[in-house]
Design an enzyme around this catalytic site. Structure first.
Site, PDB file in Angstrom:
ATOM      1  N   ARG A 101       0.943  -1.202  -0.055  1.00  0.00           N
ATOM      2  CA  ARG A 101      -0.050   0.072   0.028  1.00  0.00           C
ATOM      3  C   ARG A 101       0.772   1.183   0.106  1.00  0.00           C
ATOM      4  O   ARG A 101       1.724   1.486   0.894  1.00  0.00           O
ATOM      5  CB  ARG A 101      -1.199   0.092   1.337  1.00  0.00           C
ATOM      6  CG  ARG A 101      -1.537   1.244   1.386  1.00  0.00           C
ATOM      7  CD  ARG A 101      -2.864   1.305   2.492  1.00  0.00           C
ATOM      8  NE  ARG A 101      -3.912   0.549   2.009  1.00  0.00           N
ATOM      9  CZ  ARG A 101      -5.003   0.799   2.272  1.00  0.00           C
ATOM     10  NH1 ARG A 101      -5.670   1.616   3.090  1.00  0.00           N
ATOM     11  NH2 ARG A 101      -6.222   0.169   1.651  1.00  0.00           N
ATOM     12  N   HIS A 128      -7.064   0.608  -7.005  1.00  0.00           N
ATOM     13  CA  HIS A 128      -7.337  -0.414  -5.619  1.00  0.00           C
ATOM     14  C   HIS A 128      -7.977  -1.400  -6.250  1.00  0.00           C
ATOM     15  O   HIS A 128      -9.222  -1.444  -6.039  1.00  0.00           O
ATOM     16  CB  HIS A 128      -7.996   0.543  -4.962  1.00  0.00           C
ATOM     17  CG  HIS A 128      -8.396  -0.079  -3.479  1.00  0.00           C
ATOM     18  ND1 HIS A 128      -7.486  -1.127  -2.864  1.00  0.00           N
ATOM     19  CD2 HIS A 128      -9.022   0.499  -2.276  1.00  0.00           C
ATOM     20  CE1 HIS A 128      -7.871  -1.274  -1.791  1.00  0.00           C
ATOM     21  NE2 HIS A 128      -8.634  -0.198  -1.355  1.00  0.00           N
ATOM     22  N   GLN A 131     -10.289  -3.788  -4.038  1.00  0.00           N
ATOM     23  CA  GLN A 131     -11.709  -3.196  -3.830  1.00  0.00           C
ATOM     24  C   GLN A 131     -12.503  -3.360  -4.766  1.00  0.00           C
ATOM     25  O   GLN A 131     -13.481  -3.805  -4.678  1.00  0.00           O
ATOM     26  CB  GLN A 131     -11.194  -1.681  -3.343  1.00  0.00           C
ATOM     27  CG  GLN A 131     -12.544  -0.939  -2.998  1.00  0.00           C
ATOM     28  CD  GLN A 131     -13.011  -1.296  -1.584  1.00  0.00           C
ATOM     29  OE1 GLN A 131     -12.167  -1.204  -0.684  1.00  0.00           O
ATOM     30  NE2 GLN A 131     -14.398  -1.657  -1.503  1.00  0.00           N
ATOM     31  N   ASP A 223     -17.066   7.539  -2.508  1.00  0.00           N
ATOM     32  CA  ASP A 223     -15.894   7.504  -1.828  1.00  0.00           C
ATOM     33  C   ASP A 223     -15.614   8.906  -1.284  1.00  0.00           C
ATOM     34  O   ASP A 223     -16.012   9.790  -1.628  1.00  0.00           O
ATOM     35  CB  ASP A 223     -14.663   7.030  -2.614  1.00  0.00           C
ATOM     36  CG  ASP A 223     -13.403   6.582  -1.834  1.00  0.00           C
ATOM     37  OD1 ASP A 223     -13.360   6.549  -0.656  1.00  0.00           O
ATOM     38  OD2 ASP A 223     -12.200   6.465  -2.664  1.00  0.00           O
ATOM     39  N   CYS A 263     -16.641   2.153  -0.272  1.00  0.00           N
ATOM     40  CA  CYS A 263     -15.293   1.352  -0.043  1.00  0.00           C
ATOM     41  C   CYS A 263     -15.038   1.441   1.365  1.00  0.00           C
ATOM     42  O   CYS A 263     -14.386   0.446   1.936  1.00  0.00           O
ATOM     43  CB  CYS A 263     -14.104   1.592  -0.990  1.00  0.00           C
ATOM     44  SG  CYS A 263     -13.652   3.357  -0.867  1.00  0.00           S
ATOM     45  N   ARG A 291     -14.412  -8.111   0.973  1.00  0.00           N
ATOM     46  CA  ARG A 291     -12.822  -8.179   0.794  1.00  0.00           C
ATOM     47  C   ARG A 291     -11.910  -9.349   1.098  1.00  0.00           C
ATOM     48  O   ARG A 291     -11.183  -9.639   0.232  1.00  0.00           O
ATOM     49  CB  ARG A 291     -12.153  -6.732   1.346  1.00  0.00           C
ATOM     50  CG  ARG A 291     -12.769  -5.412   0.993  1.00  0.00           C
ATOM     51  CD  ARG A 291     -12.290  -4.864  -0.369  1.00  0.00           C
ATOM     52  NE  ARG A 291     -10.591  -5.099  -0.424  1.00  0.00           N
ATOM     53  CZ  ARG A 291      -9.865  -4.211   0.277  1.00  0.00           C
ATOM     54  NH1 ARG A 291     -10.382  -2.935   0.587  1.00  0.00           N
ATOM     55  NH2 ARG A 291      -8.674  -4.082   0.219  1.00  0.00           N
TER      56      ARG A 291
END
Ligand code: CP
Ligand code: NVA
Length: 305
Positions: A101, A128, A131, A223, A263, A291
């Site tokens: 990340r 991402h 996701q 988001d 998310c 996830r």
């Protein structure tokens, strides 16, 4: 040859479908897969905070019989204490997979280039992918089909939006992006998505108002307005995104049973209101749960080879 997952474009439509059917199996029969990654270790190198990504990968790895190791930002000091290439070369001698990340996406590319084990992008400023896989898996779980549906993304044209564009285009889901001028997704991503959409029959549309984007949508997705690393732009962005909040008024202008997705983490009262987040239509925590299930499928496919 090792396989990485840095963006959704690393996966073919067939591979995404295979991941989704393996996810179904993992959800139905957790015990059956308890030794699948026995003796394997996953390392997580995180330069940004996380709840879902870290915990779902660590617990997922544990449930598959493997181990995980979390390295916080100040432990590896990626690119500062030693080069990304040397980190990749060293970790490849110890572990079976790496989740990164980071800020700049080129860090993911550099790590993947030098690592001899699979590298998974756990969020970069550009994408991402884990996701987006969990999101579309969740939509399929709820609505039974994907092809022909319309997902309206309301908000910033950011990493999450980019990955949704890639996956929707591949899987034949129409995607409407509603965002203020100046906050559109990357032009190259739009071009790529439109090319993939031609093959799948999906439509990719950009709007500078939220109401046009959600009209006829089966899913409304949002988001945060300021992503990790953009904290100093938060006030300016709050102003720019006025009119792009997912609230009761906006949701009422869409289909009655529209799914609400986010998310997470959410900034309640900014991009989405409490009542919408807590409503019957919201599938946000199923999305968060998925996830883990989808990533377990990714881990089996990449590390189990
Ligand atoms: N959605 C998501 O990636 O959450 P975290 O930042 O908590 O990992
Ligand atoms: N766009 C957000 C997503 C967090 C999961 C960020 O990058 O901070």
């Amino acid at each position: 040859m090792k396989k990485d997952l840095l963006t959704i474009n690393d996966l073919t439509v067939k591979e995404i479908q295979e991941l989704f059917s393996l996810t179904d199996k993992l959800k139905k029969n957790k015990a059956k897969f308890g030794k699948t990654l026995f003796g394997k270790t996953l390392v997580l190198i995180f330069q940004k905070p996380s709840n879902r990504t870290r915990v779902s990968f660590e617990v997922g790895m544990f449930q598959l019989g493997g181990n995980s190791l979390y390295l916080a930002p100040n432990e590896i000091n990626l690119g500062i204490r030693e080069s990304i290439a040397d980190v990749a070369r060293t970790l490849s001698r110890y572990v079976d997979g790496i989740v990164i990340r980071t800020f700049e996406h080129k860090n993911c590319l550099e790590l993947a280039k030098e690592a001899t084990v699979p590298v998974i992008n756990g969020l970069s400023d550009f994408s991402h992918p884990c996701q987006a896989l969990a999101d579309l898996y969740t939509v399929k779980e709820k609505l039974k089909v994907l092809k022909g549906l319309t997902l309206a993304y309301v908000g910033d044209g950011n990493n999450v939006c980019n990955s949704l564009l890639f996956i929707c285009a591949k899987l034949g889901v129409n995607m409407n992006v509603g965002c203020p001028k100046g906050y559109e997704p990357d032009a190259a991503v739009l071009k790529d998505a439109k090319a993939a959409a031609e093959a799948s029959g999906a439509g990719i549309n950009l709007f500078n108002d939220a109401f046009s984007a959600v009209k006829a949508a089966d899913v409304i997705y949002t988001d945060v307005w300021a992503s990790m690393g953009q904290e100093d732009e938060a006030a300016k962005r709050k102003e720019a995104f006025r009119g792009f909040q997912v609230n009761k008024n906006l949701v009422e202008s869409a289909k009655a049973n529209v799914l609400i997705m986010h998310c997470l983490p959410a900034h309640r009262g900014e991009e989405i209101t409490d009542d919408v987040l807590n409503s019957q239509n919201a599938v946000i925590f199923d999305e968060a749960e998925n996830r883990m299930h989808v990533q377990k499928a990714v881990l089996i496919k990449l590390l189990g080879r």
